[in-house]
Design a protein around this motif. Structure first.
Motif, PDB file in Angstrom:
ATOM      1  N   TYR A 178      56.626   4.522  -1.110  1.00  0.00           N
ATOM      2  CA  TYR A 178      57.925   5.123  -1.401  1.00  0.00           C
ATOM      3  C   TYR A 178      58.808   4.176  -2.203  1.00  0.00           C
ATOM      4  CZ  TYR A 178      56.638   8.735   1.912  1.00  0.00           C
ATOM      5  OH  TYR A 178      56.004   9.756   2.554  1.00  0.00           O
ATOM      6  N   HIS A 179      58.723   2.895  -1.883  1.00  0.00           N
ATOM      7  CA  HIS A 179      59.501   1.898  -2.615  1.00  0.00           C
ATOM      8  C   HIS A 179      59.058   1.848  -4.074  1.00  0.00           C
ATOM      9  CE1 HIS A 179      61.856  -1.661  -3.374  1.00  0.00           C
ATOM     10  NE2 HIS A 179      60.781  -2.241  -3.864  1.00  0.00           N
ATOM     11  N   ASP A 180      57.761   1.875  -4.312  1.00  0.00           N
ATOM     12  CA  ASP A 180      57.239   1.868  -5.681  1.00  0.00           C
ATOM     13  C   ASP A 180      57.698   3.103  -6.446  1.00  0.00           C
ATOM     14  OD1 ASP A 180      55.970  -0.513  -5.158  1.00  0.00           O
ATOM     15  OD2 ASP A 180      53.995   0.410  -4.799  1.00  0.00           O
ATOM     16  N   MET A 181      57.675   4.262  -5.785  1.00  0.00           N
ATOM     17  CA  MET A 181      58.136   5.499  -6.426  1.00  0.00           C
ATOM     18  C   MET A 181      59.618   5.387  -6.795  1.00  0.00           C
ATOM     19  SD  MET A 181      56.110   8.296  -4.046  1.00  0.00           S
ATOM     20  CE  MET A 181      57.492   9.367  -4.015  1.00  0.00           C
ATOM     21  N   GLU A 182      60.418   4.839  -5.897  1.00  0.00           N
ATOM     22  CA  GLU A 182      61.845   4.671  -6.141  1.00  0.00           C
ATOM     23  C   GLU A 182      62.091   3.763  -7.345  1.00  0.00           C
ATOM     24  OE1 GLU A 182      65.778   2.796  -3.949  1.00  0.00           O
ATOM     25  OE2 GLU A 182      63.926   3.030  -2.802  1.00  0.00           O
ATOM     26  N   MET A 183      61.382   2.651  -7.418  1.00  0.00           N
ATOM     27  CA  MET A 183      61.566   1.706  -8.517  1.00  0.00           C
ATOM     28  C   MET A 183      61.162   2.331  -9.856  1.00  0.00           C
ATOM     29  SD  MET A 183      62.908  -1.051  -7.426  1.00  0.00           S
ATOM     30  CE  MET A 183      63.861  -0.074  -6.274  1.00  0.00           C
ATOM     31  N   LYS A 184      60.073   3.096  -9.870  1.00  0.00           N
ATOM     32  CA  LYS A 184      59.640   3.755 -11.106  1.00  0.00           C
ATOM     33  C   LYS A 184      60.654   4.801 -11.548  1.00  0.00           C
ATOM     34  CE  LYS A 184      54.710   3.037 -10.503  1.00  0.00           C
ATOM     35  NZ  LYS A 184      53.406   3.652 -10.222  1.00  0.00           N
ATOM     36  N   LEU A 185      61.195   5.568 -10.595  1.00  0.00           N
ATOM     37  CA  LEU A 185      62.200   6.565 -10.931  1.00  0.00           C
ATOM     38  C   LEU A 185      63.452   5.909 -11.506  1.00  0.00           C
ATOM     39  CD1 LEU A 185      61.958   9.014  -7.905  1.00  0.00           C
ATOM     40  CD2 LEU A 185      61.386   9.508 -10.285  1.00  0.00           C
ATOM     41  N   LYS A 186      63.927   4.850 -10.887  1.00  0.00           N
ATOM     42  CA  LYS A 186      65.124   4.169 -11.369  1.00  0.00           C
ATOM     43  C   LYS A 186      64.908   3.599 -12.766  1.00  0.00           C
ATOM     44  CE  LYS A 186      67.331   2.812  -7.066  1.00  0.00           C
ATOM     45  NZ  LYS A 186      67.783   1.677  -6.231  1.00  0.00           N
ATOM     46  N   LYS A 187      63.690   3.166 -13.056  1.00  0.00           N
ATOM     47  CA  LYS A 187      63.394   2.530 -14.330  1.00  0.00           C
ATOM     48  C   LYS A 187      63.176   3.546 -15.454  1.00  0.00           C
ATOM     49  CE  LYS A 187      59.580  -0.136 -15.867  1.00  0.00           C
ATOM     50  NZ  LYS A 187      58.518  -1.069 -15.527  1.00  0.00           N
ATOM     51  N   GLU A 188      62.598   4.715 -15.129  1.00  0.00           N
ATOM     52  CA  GLU A 188      62.154   5.639 -16.168  1.00  0.00           C
ATOM     53  C   GLU A 188      63.049   6.859 -16.379  1.00  0.00           C
ATOM     54  OE1 GLU A 188      58.083   6.574 -15.381  1.00  0.00           O
ATOM     55  OE2 GLU A 188      57.505   4.473 -15.295  1.00  0.00           O
ATOM     56  N   ILE A 189      63.887   7.205 -15.416  1.00  0.00           N
ATOM     57  CA  ILE A 189      64.707   8.413 -15.558  1.00  0.00           C
ATOM     58  C   ILE A 189      65.962   8.106 -16.372  1.00  0.00           C
ATOM     59  CG2 ILE A 189      66.202  10.005 -14.306  1.00  0.00           C
ATOM     60  CD1 ILE A 189      64.165  10.246 -12.191  1.00  0.00           C
TER      61      ILE A 189
END
Length: 52
Positions: A22-33
């Motif tokens: 979940y942490h990895d998903m959160e970091m990817k979302l913050k970086k790419e959205i």
């Protein structure tokens, strides 16, 4: 951007997915959205954004 809050139902005491996933998903979302401000959103912000 605000942090993401995860809510898990009280179904099982054991997690089937590690929290790191979940942490990895959160970091990817913050970086790419990227968010674009719409005309309606800008008006709402100008009217209410300074109040909140």
């Amino acid at each position: 951007m605000r942090d993401v809050e995860y809510r898990f139902p009280v179904v099982s005491m054991l997690a089937t997915v590690p929290v790191s996933v979940y942490h990895d998903m959160e970091m990817k979302l913050k970086k790419e959205i990227v968010f674009d401000i719409t005309e309606k959103g800008l008006i709402i912000f100008l009217l209410y954004g300074f109040i909140l």
